[in-house]
Write a protein that holds these residues in place. Structure first.
Motif, PDB file in Angstrom:
ATOM      1  N   ASP A 101       0.962  -1.461  -0.042  1.00  0.00           N
ATOM      2  CA  ASP A 101      -0.209  -0.006   0.095  1.00  0.00           C
ATOM      3  C   ASP A 101       0.799   1.167   0.061  1.00  0.00           C
ATOM      4  O   ASP A 101       0.357   2.248   0.586  1.00  0.00           O
ATOM      5  N   ASP A 136     -10.979   1.700  -5.041  1.00  0.00           N
ATOM      6  CA  ASP A 136     -10.432   0.355  -5.065  1.00  0.00           C
ATOM      7  C   ASP A 136     -10.543  -0.628  -6.236  1.00  0.00           C
ATOM      8  O   ASP A 136     -10.470  -1.698  -6.036  1.00  0.00           O
ATOM      9  N   LYS A 171      -9.540  -4.534   5.573  1.00  0.00           N
ATOM     10  CA  LYS A 171      -9.126  -3.581   4.277  1.00  0.00           C
ATOM     11  C   LYS A 171     -10.508  -3.974   3.429  1.00  0.00           C
ATOM     12  O   LYS A 171     -11.311  -3.094   2.724  1.00  0.00           O
ATOM     13  N   GLN A 214     -15.429   1.646   7.323  1.00  0.00           N
ATOM     14  CA  GLN A 214     -15.180   0.581   6.515  1.00  0.00           C
ATOM     15  C   GLN A 214     -16.000   0.858   5.356  1.00  0.00           C
ATOM     16  O   GLN A 214     -16.903   1.573   5.224  1.00  0.00           O
ATOM     17  N   ASP A 261      -7.205   5.574   3.626  1.00  0.00           N
ATOM     18  CA  ASP A 261      -6.992   4.284   4.288  1.00  0.00           C
ATOM     19  C   ASP A 261      -8.031   4.190   5.212  1.00  0.00           C
ATOM     20  O   ASP A 261      -8.369   4.988   6.113  1.00  0.00           O
ATOM     21  N   ASP A 304      -9.038   0.377  10.675  1.00  0.00           N
ATOM     22  CA  ASP A 304      -7.878   0.095  11.295  1.00  0.00           C
ATOM     23  C   ASP A 304      -8.005   0.506  12.701  1.00  0.00           C
ATOM     24  O   ASP A 304      -7.942   1.659  12.777  1.00  0.00           O
TER      25      ASP A 304
END
Ligand code: FES
Ligand code: FES
Lengths: 207, 764
Positions: free
Chosen positions: A4, B48, B260, B489, B517, B520
């Motif tokens: 990443d 994505d 992810k 998410q 991102d 997490d």
């Protein structure tokens, strides 16, 4: 592939920029895979952790010759995922009912969960990873981005491989052909309208 | 930009959810309308997309750690039993088996709100966990399961609500088979019925639907001393963190949950699984990372479903269609452990009615526990309500839309407060036009010929306005690139992409400079679970706030660098320049490059919801169907989805999510059904051959019409969520279209060919 790092990400998206401009990426042809003379590392030599890994399997995967020591009860999907780390091939139903594990074997779509790996001996298998040329996407993959033919993305490799097989046998399918050929691929997210449009776009871009 | 701490209140069903949250203290200037923006609202490709089409996206099920081993869970083959003894000795001797845990060698970890344990000797459904094996490979673990010898004491089972409610039914829990009831009254129902000129009453039933996301539920766990990392296929990383920490007696801060990519959830992945905790126990014992995954069969037994329903609805009206009273008496199965099965909410909230009576019962049976499923209660409740309203319209000789408009409300019926926005009327209008409402059969079933077509519609209400706390951190680098971090998410819904779009638009930088991102708990600020259509409305204002702060920070820094007063600086296209001296200008990347840390960081927060308003999304879907009266097969030809969902963030991903909701609704309306054999108590539909889901062949033509623009009373981004609204009205609209085609009401879902043929027979 999953790294990443920012540079990696950016280079990918720069590439994606092309998808929108209609530039068609390169396609791997099965014939060229057959001619390829790349050989993977001999994984049959590694000591098995599963004592039942007794059989040797020789096959071609994405243009590379592979020799693997496997448990004869393994399915092709298990071998691709667990032995070759080709996790692009997904297992959804593990029973030949959903198309999630679709790969192309000797130019035809097969459910990799539904066949013994040993039955692929000597065959040429293409997985979703095999459509890439380096980091570059195949035109079908690009079309799936452009038409948003996915949501969670889990069924996507199977969808794309199904479409890929269809286009090998019928380069100019119409709507009905696509719906027929891809009705064995379940998308629980229900992205079907866009999956159909993605394949149609890929056909159009090819012509 | 100043902050304040509030007690955030959010309504979901009867639950008043309260949390402490940090929010901007002042109302922010809203994001510009979409027409003025470069990215927001446009057809931006998914962030994505590359990873997902290339096969390089690593889902939890794909995750491999060095030295990792595999865990498989053994589940009860019986619907109701007690474990008399377990013998794992033979399984342990199998080469490659590393450890086995059962109730005999683990401490009692409470589960399902203390009604069961991680390993309970009392097994209340086919699928309840008995043992968990860790082995070198998945194959070996699987083989070991078959070598575990369990002696069961078989107990009598009960698998339907009707039998579970009987006096002498086998008891699933000590206190019986009834869960917490849902009761509610508004005004006086009996008085309301007395005032009515016309009353209608009918009973509708719906089936159990199983989520069946494509990626199985799974986790990979790894200990690092006393700290645990969990990669999980989840819709809610922070819930999993808290559940796992509590189960293992750890501090939440010692558990890090990472997600992810995730292959679908639809509500079934909002909580931690037993397999996650088992994997953690095994990993601790063995000293190696463990992957635990379910198989498709277990997916159909154990990880949630939409409860069934039996709903009796009564409506009293004046001759002109004005509702005087409504009641909703219902029950449904929630499986073997506490959950809920109520389905009354659409009736309670969508139309104006002063007198309401509600009594919904949730029943325990020996089957897998229900979990939230894309619009819990609303899909089945809307099917029943909108069916009976069409029947009532016919009885009153009114157009179904006219009857709905007669009872339209501009204020929330519970709190008597206005909605921040409600454009349901507009949805009716646009949807009716698109489907050709005036062409529907004036007399249902009046067409001659074997294939009859029909048109029907249904309305939708949901919450989905979002709430604090939800945070996003934004980092700006000296190369001009930005990165967003948020503990939310993306479950296939486009979260990555809209966050990128918003930041790019506010900072006026190219979208490919913005990275995102998510998912997490260890490194990102908190955001809630991705369920209830909450994600976009909660997190989009947070990223907006972070970007606004960043812009301000850049201006302040530029002022110091250029030695110009802030008020004289203009921010434009990623450039900051002096109003009066064009030589004084600096690119934002150079601003960041000139400051000591070479990075600027801001954290944005979701704003407080407005007081004195109800926040709801609304919509109407219209269906056109073809019914083959010889075979009973229903084909949905077209669905028009006309919705009020606030601002569109991304047209592409929005339409896609609507397609998904509609197709899932179509599956529920026509084919999906979990079947349990009453005699054996076993589920007959444990694979994807037997559990039917829609394929591309079932796909109708779907037209999405958005009637709303931004709703800035809610937040500066003005967004309402769409995940649930997309599915809520579909089955009701299809059922009404079927009625319009054949003139007989099918009161039970799914509308399968046998039901159609039977109905047609009884009519003739
Ligand atoms: S996973 Fe192979 S067909 Fe479903
Ligand atoms: S994209 Fe999620 S299952 Fe197809």
């Amino acid at each position: 592939m999953s790294k990443d790092s920012e540079s990696n990400k950016i280079s990918r998206r720069n590439f994606l920029g092309k998808a929108g401009t209609g530039i068609v990426g390169s396609t791997i042809l099965i014939s060229s895979i057959g001619a390829a003379d790349k050989t993977g590392p001999d994984l049959a030599e590694a000591p098995p952790i599963d004592p039942k890994e007794t059989d040797i399997l020789n096959l071609w995967v994405n243009g590379k010759k592979q020799k693997l020591k496997i448990n004869p009860s393994s399915t092709l999907a298990e071998v691709l995922r667990n032995k070759l780390n080709l996790t692009g091939t997904k297992i959804v139903c593990n029973q030949g009912a959903c198309g999630g594990c679709t790969v192309v074997m000797d130019n035809k779509a097969v459910y990799a969960c539904h066949m013994l790996a040993l039955d692929a001996a000597g065959k040429k298998v293409v997985t979703i990873e095999g459509l890439l040329e380096g980091e570059e996407l195949n035109h079908l993959q690009e079309a799936f981005i452009e038409k948003d033919g996915l949501q969670c993305g889990f069924c996507t490799p199977g969808q794309i491989m199904s479409a890929y097989a269809l286009l090998l046998s019928k380069p100019n399918p119409n709507r009905e052909d696509i719906m027929e050929a891809m009705s064995g691929n379940i998308c629980r997210c229900g992205a079907y309208p866009n999956i159909l449009d993605s394949v149609l776009l890929a056909v159009q871009n090819k012509n | 930009m100043s902050r304040k701490i509030i007690k955030s209140k959010y309504d979901l069903y009867e639950e008043k959810i309260e949390t402490i949250a940090e929010v901007p203290s002042e109302k922010e200037k809203p994001l510009a309308p979409n027409s003025k923006l470069k990215y927001v609202g446009k057809d931006v490709n998914r962030y994505d997309g590359y990873d997902k089409v290339s096969g390089s996206a690593i889902y939890t099920i794909d995750k491999v750690l060095p030295n990792m081993v595999f865990a498989r869970v053994m589940v009860s083959p019986h619907p109701h039993a007690k474990i008399k003894s377990i013998d794992v000795s033979k399984a342990l001797k199998l080469k490659g088996v590393l450890h086995i845990i059962t109730n005999e060698n683990t401490s009692e970890i409470p589960w399902y709100y203390n009604t069961s344990k991680l390993f309970d000797k009392h097994l209340r459904y086919q699928g309840d966990e008995v043992a968990c094996v860790a082995a070198e490979t998945e194959k070996i673990a699987e083989e070991a399961l078959s070598l575990i010898k369990v002696e069961y004491e078989i107990m009598p089972h009960v698998v339907t609500a009707e039998s579970a409610m009987k006096e002498n039914a086998p008891k699933i829990h000590n206190n019986g088979n009834f869960g917490r009831p849902s009761e509610y009254t508004r005004g006086n129902f009996d008085e309301g019925i007395k005032q009515a000129d016309v009353t209608i009453e009918d009973t509708f039933t719906t089936q159990v639907e199983v989520h069946n996301p494509t990626e199985v539920h799974c986790s990979v766990v790894n200990w690092d001393g006393g700290k645990l990392t969990v990669w999980d296929s989840t819709q809610s990383i922070f819930s999993v963190r808290d559940n796992v920490a509590q189960s293992l007696g750890l501090n939440a801060s010692d558990v890090r949950v990472v997600k992810k990519y995730m292959g679908g959830g639809f509500g079934s992945k909002l909580e931690a699984g037993k397999y996650t905790v088992m994997a953690a126990l095994l990993a601790k014992k063995i000293g190696r990372p463990v992957k635990a995954a379910m198989n498709r069969r277990e997916m159909n037994l154990s990880v949630g479903n939409r409860p069934d329903s039996n709903q009796t609805i009564t409506i009293g009206t004046k001759k002109d269609g004005t509702f005087t009273a409504m009641s909703h008496i219902a029950y449904g199965v929630m499986g073997a452990y506490p959950s809920g099965s109520s389905s009354y909410w659409p009736l309670r909230s969508i139309y104006k009615c002063p007198n309401i009576k509600i009594d919904n019962k949730s029943i325990y049976i020996n089957a897998g526990r229900a979990r939230p499923f894309r619009a819990p209660g609303h899909v089945q409740g809307t099917f029943a309500l909108e069916s009976i309203i069409d029947d009532l319209a016919l009885k009153l000789g009114m157009d179904p839309i006219e009857l709905r408009l007669k009872n339209y409300t501009e204020v929330d019926q519970d709190g008597d407060v206005p909605y921040t926005s409600k454009l349901l009327k507009e949805a009716y209008e646009k949807g009716a036009e698109e489907i050709g409402w005036k062409n529907r059969n004036k007399i249902p079933g009046s067409q001659t010929g074997e294939i009859k077509t029909g048109i029907g519609m249904a309305s939708q209400i949901w919450w989905g306005g979002g709430a604090p706390p939800s945070y996003a951190t934004l980092k700006l680098n000296s190369d001009g690139s930005a990165k967003i971090f948020s503990g939310t998410q993306d479950i296939g819904t486009g979260t990555y992409t809209f966050m990128q779009q918003i930041a790019a638009d506010v900072l006026e930088i190219p979208i490919d400079k913005v990275n995102v991102d998510l998912g997490d708990t260890g490194t990102m600020p908190y955001s809630g679970g991705s369920g209830g259509s909450m994600t976009a409305p909660s997190v989009s204002p947070a990223v907006y706030d972070a970007a606004i702060q960043m812009k301000q920070k850049l201006i302040s820094n530029a002022a110091a660098i250029l030695e110009v007063d802030e008020s004289n600086l203009i921010y434009s296209s990623g450039n900051i320049s002096s109003k009066n001296d064009s030589s004084k200008s600096i690119e934002i990347k150079d601003v960041v490059g000139k400051i000591h840390e070479r990075v600027l960081v801001t954290t944005g927060a979701r704003n407080e919801n407005p007081n004195g308003y109800a926040i709801n999304s609304f919509g109407a879907q219209f269906a056109k169907v073809e019914v083959d009266t010889m075979t009973g097969i229903v084909r949905v030809k077209k669905i028009v989805a006309a919705h009020d969902i606030g601002r569109v963030l991304n047209r592409k991903t929005l339409e896609n999510q609507f397609y998904g909701g509609v197709i899932m609704g179509l599956g529920y309306a026509l084919m999906e059904n979990r079947v349990i054999d009453d005699y054996t108590g076993k589920v007959l539909t444990t694979n994807l051959h037997d559990y039917k889901m829609p394929t591309m062949q079932d796909m109708p033509d779907i037209k999405v019409i958005i009637v709303s623009e931004e709703d800035n009373l809610i937040s500066p981004t003005g967004v309402k969520g769409i995940g649930e609204p997309a599915m809520i009205p579909t089955p009701g609209a299809i059922a009404n279209a079927v009625f319009n085609a054949i003139g007989v009401r099918i009161k039970s879902l799914p509308i399968t060919p046998d039901k159609i043929l039977e109905a047609l027979n009884s009519k003739s």
